[in-house]
Design an enzyme around this catalytic site. Structure first.
Site, PDB file in Angstrom:
ATOM      1  N   LYS A  17      33.089  44.394  33.668  1.00  0.00           N
ATOM      2  CA  LYS A  17      31.717  44.879  33.849  1.00  0.00           C
ATOM      3  C   LYS A  17      31.646  45.959  34.923  1.00  0.00           C
ATOM      4  O   LYS A  17      30.979  46.967  34.748  1.00  0.00           O
ATOM      5  CB  LYS A  17      30.780  43.721  34.222  1.00  0.00           C
ATOM      6  CG  LYS A  17      30.729  42.609  33.179  1.00  0.00           C
ATOM      7  CD  LYS A  17      29.685  41.562  33.527  1.00  0.00           C
ATOM      8  CE  LYS A  17      29.982  40.790  34.799  1.00  0.00           C
ATOM      9  NZ  LYS A  17      31.086  39.811  34.696  1.00  0.00           N
ATOM     10  N   ARG A  92      22.336  35.564  35.452  1.00  0.00           N
ATOM     11  CA  ARG A  92      23.427  34.630  35.210  1.00  0.00           C
ATOM     12  C   ARG A  92      22.914  33.253  34.841  1.00  0.00           C
ATOM     13  O   ARG A  92      23.709  32.376  34.540  1.00  0.00           O
ATOM     14  CB  ARG A  92      24.254  34.499  36.497  1.00  0.00           C
ATOM     15  CG  ARG A  92      25.605  35.211  36.455  1.00  0.00           C
ATOM     16  CD  ARG A  92      26.237  34.999  37.827  1.00  0.00           C
ATOM     17  NE  ARG A  92      27.649  35.157  37.867  1.00  0.00           N
ATOM     18  CZ  ARG A  92      28.265  36.294  38.238  1.00  0.00           C
ATOM     19  NH1 ARG A  92      27.576  37.377  38.511  1.00  0.00           N
ATOM     20  NH2 ARG A  92      29.577  36.329  38.311  1.00  0.00           N
ATOM     21  N   ARG A 131      43.829  41.435  39.912  1.00  0.00           N
ATOM     22  CA  ARG A 131      42.818  42.084  40.745  1.00  0.00           C
ATOM     23  C   ARG A 131      42.845  41.512  42.168  1.00  0.00           C
ATOM     24  O   ARG A 131      42.712  42.242  43.144  1.00  0.00           O
ATOM     25  CB  ARG A 131      41.431  41.893  40.113  1.00  0.00           C
ATOM     26  CG  ARG A 131      40.315  42.569  40.882  1.00  0.00           C
ATOM     27  CD  ARG A 131      39.014  42.599  40.104  1.00  0.00           C
ATOM     28  NE  ARG A 131      38.228  41.392  40.286  1.00  0.00           N
ATOM     29  CZ  ARG A 131      37.053  41.159  39.689  1.00  0.00           C
ATOM     30  NH1 ARG A 131      36.549  42.042  38.844  1.00  0.00           N
ATOM     31  NH2 ARG A 131      36.395  40.047  39.903  1.00  0.00           N
ATOM     32  N   ARG A 137      40.174  40.056  47.275  1.00  0.00           N
ATOM     33  CA  ARG A 137      38.939  39.272  47.131  1.00  0.00           C
ATOM     34  C   ARG A 137      39.292  37.800  47.082  1.00  0.00           C
ATOM     35  O   ARG A 137      40.040  37.372  46.216  1.00  0.00           O
ATOM     36  CB  ARG A 137      38.247  39.690  45.826  1.00  0.00           C
ATOM     37  CG  ARG A 137      36.823  40.136  46.012  1.00  0.00           C
ATOM     38  CD  ARG A 137      36.218  40.549  44.706  1.00  0.00           C
ATOM     39  NE  ARG A 137      35.613  39.424  44.007  1.00  0.00           N
ATOM     40  CZ  ARG A 137      34.826  39.555  42.952  1.00  0.00           C
ATOM     41  NH1 ARG A 137      34.568  40.755  42.474  1.00  0.00           N
ATOM     42  NH2 ARG A 137      34.308  38.506  42.366  1.00  0.00           N
ATOM     43  N   ARG A 149      34.907  29.471  38.206  1.00  0.00           N
ATOM     44  CA  ARG A 149      33.928  30.534  37.895  1.00  0.00           C
ATOM     45  C   ARG A 149      33.738  30.678  36.391  1.00  0.00           C
ATOM     46  O   ARG A 149      32.626  30.878  35.912  1.00  0.00           O
ATOM     47  CB  ARG A 149      34.384  31.871  38.494  1.00  0.00           C
ATOM     48  CG  ARG A 149      34.074  31.975  39.987  1.00  0.00           C
ATOM     49  CD  ARG A 149      35.021  32.891  40.707  1.00  0.00           C
ATOM     50  NE  ARG A 149      34.938  34.262  40.268  1.00  0.00           N
ATOM     51  CZ  ARG A 149      35.922  35.148  40.410  1.00  0.00           C
ATOM     52  NH1 ARG A 149      37.074  34.780  40.958  1.00  0.00           N
ATOM     53  NH2 ARG A 149      35.770  36.378  40.003  1.00  0.00           N
TER      54      ARG A 149
HETATM   55  P1  ADP Z   1      32.712  38.198  38.828  1.00  0.00           P
HETATM   56  O1  ADP Z   1      31.753  38.363  37.720  1.00  0.00           O
HETATM   57  O2  ADP Z   1      33.941  39.027  38.671  1.00  0.00           O
HETATM   58  O3  ADP Z   1      33.001  36.768  39.167  1.00  0.00           O
HETATM   59  P2  ADP Z   1      30.726  39.062  40.762  1.00  0.00           P
HETATM   60  O4  ADP Z   1      31.063  40.053  41.778  1.00  0.00           O
HETATM   61  O5  ADP Z   1      29.707  39.406  39.743  1.00  0.00           O
HETATM   62  O6  ADP Z   1      32.125  38.737  40.142  1.00  0.00           O
HETATM   63  O7  ADP Z   1      30.256  37.702  41.457  1.00  0.00           O
HETATM   64  C1  ADP Z   1      30.989  37.057  42.453  1.00  0.00           C
HETATM   65  C2  ADP Z   1      30.284  35.777  42.899  1.00  0.00           C
HETATM   66  O8  ADP Z   1      28.992  36.100  43.454  1.00  0.00           O
HETATM   67  C3  ADP Z   1      29.976  34.766  41.805  1.00  0.00           C
HETATM   68  O9  ADP Z   1      31.061  33.916  41.543  1.00  0.00           O
HETATM   69  C4  ADP Z   1      28.767  34.031  42.394  1.00  0.00           C
HETATM   70  O10 ADP Z   1      29.157  33.098  43.372  1.00  0.00           O
HETATM   71  C5  ADP Z   1      28.011  35.124  43.108  1.00  0.00           C
HETATM   72  N1  ADP Z   1      26.978  35.753  42.239  1.00  0.00           N
HETATM   73  C6  ADP Z   1      26.983  37.045  41.804  1.00  0.00           C
HETATM   74  N2  ADP Z   1      25.909  37.287  41.032  1.00  0.00           N
HETATM   75  C7  ADP Z   1      25.210  36.121  40.959  1.00  0.00           C
HETATM   76  C8  ADP Z   1      24.022  35.706  40.299  1.00  0.00           C
HETATM   77  N3  ADP Z   1      23.311  36.556  39.538  1.00  0.00           N
HETATM   78  N4  ADP Z   1      23.609  34.424  40.439  1.00  0.00           N
HETATM   79  C9  ADP Z   1      24.286  33.571  41.199  1.00  0.00           C
HETATM   80  N5  ADP Z   1      25.423  33.874  41.843  1.00  0.00           N
HETATM   81  C10 ADP Z   1      25.894  35.143  41.739  1.00  0.00           C
END
Ligand code: ADP
Length: 227
Positions: A17, A92, A131, A137, A149
């Protein structure tokens, strides 16, 4: 109202994404709203919110709906003149999706479509571990947290497919292939979404025209073959 292109870029962690968002903002001049990036900025700044989010993120779980909805609301308010938005990693949960629709509706706009990058679990784990080595990260460095996740995604986020399908807005994209190939698939879909929005705008204009004709009672003066 100005036509806005508002895209939800959807997919599990590691689906690509972030990479594709960058390509799309370059091509379409959209504002990129990534809740993950915003949360990581809060952590880096050491804010209260960042401190709360850090622990949750390091467990691989979702941060509370109220927190992320509030973040998105203030970003929408900061970018009133935008041509459109790419929502990356948001919504989400069902509560987030409903809140987003409400926020956009208040601004006289809505979601144009959800583009879902589909990638199988084993490929995701592989990509995220690579990654993690490069970026450091913390949530990408441990296979257990990565699987947690993906589980959170399957339980809480995947059901949003139905939410957008019911509105006729769900579009599946094969997320396996080269970055360029996948980008082309996304662009093809956006061409389709734009055409769909133009058509809706045209229909609305025609409805208005119809009303105007009735209001002014000029129908008699229009050649009958045009009616
Ligand atoms: P990825 O999709 O690669 O896991 P993101 O950078 O989108 O990475 O998200 C990393 C973390 O941030 C998630 O695992 C969650 O803990 C938190 N997070 C991000 N966006 C949301 C959201 N919309 N609602 C709840 N938690 C979120």
């Amino acid at each position: 109202m100005e036509k806005m292109l508002n895209i939800v870029l959807f997919g599990p962690p590691g689906a690509g994404k972030g990479t594709q968002s960058e390509n799309l903002i370059n091509k379409y001049g959209l504002v990129h709203l990534s809740t993950g990036d915003i949360l990581r900025t809060e952590i880096a700044r050491g804010t209260d919110l960042g401190r709360k989010a850090k622990e949750i993120m390091e467990r691989g779980e979702l941060v509370g709906d109220d927190i992320v909805i509030g973040m998105i609301e203030s970003k929408l308010d900061e970018n009133t003149g935008a041509k459109g938005f790419i929502f990356d990693g948001f919504p989400r949960t069902a509560a987030q999706a409903v809140a987003l629709d409400d926020l956009l509706q208040k601004k006289g706009t809505g979601i144009s479509g959800m583009l879902a990058l589909e990638v199988d679990d084993e490929e995701l784990v592989k990509r995220l571990l690579i990654r993690g080595e490069a970026s450091g990260r913390p949530d990408d460095r441990n296979e257990g947290i990565i699987r947690r996740r993906i589980e959170e995604y399957n339980n809480k986020t995947l059901p949003l497919k139905n939410y957008y399908s019911e509105q006729g807005k769900f579009h599946s994209i094969n997320g396996i292939g080269s970055i360029d190939e996948i980008f082309r698939l996304l662009v093809d879909r956006i061409i389709f979404l734009n055409a769909e929005m133009d058509l809706t705008a045209l229909e609305t204009d025609l409805e208005h025209l119809d009303l105007t004709i009735q209001d002014f009672d000029v129908a008699d003066e229009i050649a009958p073959e045009l009616l």
